[in-house]
Design a protein around this motif. Structure first.
Motif, PDB file in Angstrom:
ATOM      1  N   VAL A   1       1.161  -1.137  -0.452  1.00  0.00           N
ATOM      2  CA  VAL A   1       0.068  -0.193  -0.158  1.00  0.00           C
ATOM      3  C   VAL A   1       0.539   1.207  -0.099  1.00  0.00           C
ATOM      4  O   VAL A   1       0.490   2.362  -0.809  1.00  0.00           O
ATOM      5  N   VAL A   2       1.628   1.494   0.803  1.00  0.00           N
ATOM      6  CA  VAL A   2       2.267   1.734   0.996  1.00  0.00           C
ATOM      7  C   VAL A   2       3.999   3.019  -0.263  1.00  0.00           C
ATOM      8  O   VAL A   2       3.728   4.050  -0.535  1.00  0.00           O
TER       9      VAL A   2
ATOM     10  N   ALA B   1       0.479   3.087  -3.148  1.00  0.00           N
ATOM     11  CA  ALA B   1      -0.457   4.528  -3.117  1.00  0.00           C
ATOM     12  C   ALA B   1       0.424   5.711  -4.019  1.00  0.00           C
ATOM     13  O   ALA B   1      -1.083   6.352  -5.030  1.00  0.00           O
TER      14      ALA B   1
ATOM     15  N   GLY C   1      -3.979   2.016  -1.945  1.00  0.00           N
ATOM     16  CA  GLY C   1      -4.282   2.912  -1.513  1.00  0.00           C
ATOM     17  C   GLY C   1      -5.242   4.198  -3.229  1.00  0.00           C
ATOM     18  O   GLY C   1      -6.116   4.799  -2.579  1.00  0.00           O
TER      19      GLY C   1
ATOM     20  N   LEU D   1      -2.221   9.409  -0.162  1.00  0.00           N
ATOM     21  CA  LEU D   1      -1.230   9.275   0.776  1.00  0.00           C
ATOM     22  C   LEU D   1      -1.839   8.830   2.212  1.00  0.00           C
ATOM     23  O   LEU D   1      -0.638   8.045   2.483  1.00  0.00           O
TER      24      LEU D   1
ATOM     25  N   SER E   1      -1.306   5.605   2.120  1.00  0.00           N
ATOM     26  CA  SER E   1       0.109   4.738   2.836  1.00  0.00           C
ATOM     27  C   SER E   1       0.461   5.458   3.866  1.00  0.00           C
ATOM     28  O   SER E   1       1.478   4.656   4.713  1.00  0.00           O
TER      29      SER E   1
ATOM     30  N   ASN F   1      -0.811   3.101   6.225  1.00  0.00           N
ATOM     31  CA  ASN F   1      -0.641   0.877   5.774  1.00  0.00           C
ATOM     32  C   ASN F   1       0.987   1.203   6.307  1.00  0.00           C
ATOM     33  O   ASN F   1       1.484   0.214   6.548  1.00  0.00           O
ATOM     34  N   THR F   2       1.844   2.856   6.633  1.00  0.00           N
ATOM     35  CA  THR F   2       2.948   1.959   7.205  1.00  0.00           C
ATOM     36  C   THR F   2       2.381   2.422   8.290  1.00  0.00           C
ATOM     37  O   THR F   2       3.954   0.801   9.380  1.00  0.00           O
TER      38      THR F   2
END
Length: 405
Positions: free
Chosen positions: A67-68, A71, A122, A343, A346, A349-350
């Motif tokens: 995702v990161v 996105a 994302g 973002l 993102s 999900n980080t």
């Protein structure tokens, strides 16, 4: 014959089906870590169940990393193309990559499929939010975006517990049978209902990525990545928290997940309201609430009743924080609203990756199944610190401007 007012609703429903599928594929693994570890890591399971579960947690981390990565890059790269075509392709990619998770035989291949499955996540939400705003028109844009996001919320109340139940009783792959069916249905529904709109050729990758030059954007992303990581440190290992730390039977795990989902649903609604009243106060107050609830969960994790109560509270607090972070990000992003929406996912999900990885590390180190909650507490405190730094810098910058005039 479909009436004109029904067309936007059908398009929103199609997008919400996809967001329901995303909620399931992202979170259902968290309730099935023991089952996945037992099948895909038999040698590690035979040696140490804690090590096997911690290793299986990398499936969550890799999805979040997808995702990161995906996105900002996908959202920026496809900004110039017609959005309905992009949404069909994103939903189709989600169907394909989750099908790979369903059929691939080894842990390494399944791990690779989870990374791939995270890539469209994302961008789906970011571009889907723009589509929702477009089909609803002026004055109703926020309602359209909120409706699409309800799919993610409902997934945590219904889809994730159902998938966990299926996975525990029929094998974990059955949860992904349901996920693939949902994404396939979403792909067809989007193709049939989302209206055709021309693209915007002027929206280049370079122009979209200019958002990263804004310092306060990085602070907002940091609040989400670190602070929200506290929630994922708990959510990722909720199954062993219930069965091992609290000593409750496995059949309670889906019930706890339902309660967690209800906490997320309530928190999302309350957080959105509070953010509209006073964004900064809401963000700080809710981050403090997240810290307090994490502490109480850690201190009382040996009793299933308090685990249920404080899992609900942690889910409520974390989901209430989420809309404040989204609003803050959009406030500081200027004209870069489309990539800002992507973002946000993102950043969150980080936090997912960070919480899952650190939670697995403390379990593997032999610190017990309550240790991820203490990790979550530390991450929530980190998010609170970043928020304080961000607002402090912003206020100092604002006070300098009149002095120079």
């Amino acid at each position: 014959m479909t009436s004109a007012p029904d067309r936007p609703r059908r398009a929103l429903l199609a997008l919400a089906i996809g967001s329901f599928g995303i909620g399931m594929t992202e979170f259902v693994v968290m309730g099935l870590l023991p089952e996945i570890a037992r099948e895909l890591l038999p040698s590690a399971w035979a040696t140490s169940q804690e090590d096997a579960i911690a290793q299986a947690g990398w499936l969550i981390t890799l999805y979040a990393l997808g995702v990161v990565i995906g996105a900002p890059t996908i959202a920026a790269s496809v900004a110039k193309y017609p959005r309905h075509r992009v949404m069909i392709l994103l939903a189709g990619a989600l169907t394909l990559f989750n099908a790979l998770t369903l059929v691939l035989p080894t842990f390494e291949l399944v791990a690779a499929s989870r990374l791939l499955a995270g890539l469209p996540h994302g961008a789906y939400f970011g571009i889907g939010a723009l589509v929702a705003a477009d089909v609803m028109g002026p004055g109703n844009r926020a309602k359209g975006v909120a409706f699409v996001l309800t799919g993610l919320t409902v997934a945590n109340v219904v889809g994730v517990p159902l998938g966990t139940f299926l996975g525990q009783n029929l094998g974990w792959r059955w949860a992904f049978v349901l996920v693939v069916v949902i994404f396939a249905a979403a792909t067809v529904a989007i193709a049939l209902t989302v209206p055709h709109r021309p693209g915007e050729p002027s929206r280049t990758l370079r122009a979209e990525l200019a958002v990263f030059r804004i310092g306060q954007v990085w602070f907002a992303l940091g609040i989400g990545a670190i602070g929200f990581g506290g929630f994922f440190a708990v959510y990722t290992y909720v199954s062993p928290l219930v069965t091992e730390a609290a000593g409750a039977p496995a059949w309670l795990v889906p019930i706890v997940l339902v309660i967690l989902g209800l906490g997320m649903t309530a928190g999302n609604l309350v957080g959105g309201h509070l953010a509209d009243v006073n964004l900064i106060r809401a963000m700080f107050g809710l981050l403090i609430l997240l810290v307090v609830t994490q502490l109480l969960l850690a201190l009382t994790s040996g009793w299933i009743v308090t685990v249920i109560v404080f899992v609900f509270a942690v889910a409520f607090a974390s989901s209430a924080v989420s809309p404040t972070i989204q609003t803050r990000l959009m406030d500081v992003a200027g004209d870069n609203q489309s990539i800002a929406a992507a973002l946000n996912h993102s950043a969150l999900n980080t936090g997912n990756a960070l919480g899952a990885a650190l939670g697995g590390a403390v379990i593997a180190a032999g610190l017990g199944f309550t240790a991820p909650v203490w990790v979550g507490l530390a991450l929530a405190l980190g998010g609170l610190g970043i928020a304080a730094l961000s607002i402090g810098i912003e206020r100092r910058t604002q006070t300098r401007v009149p002095a120079r005039v």
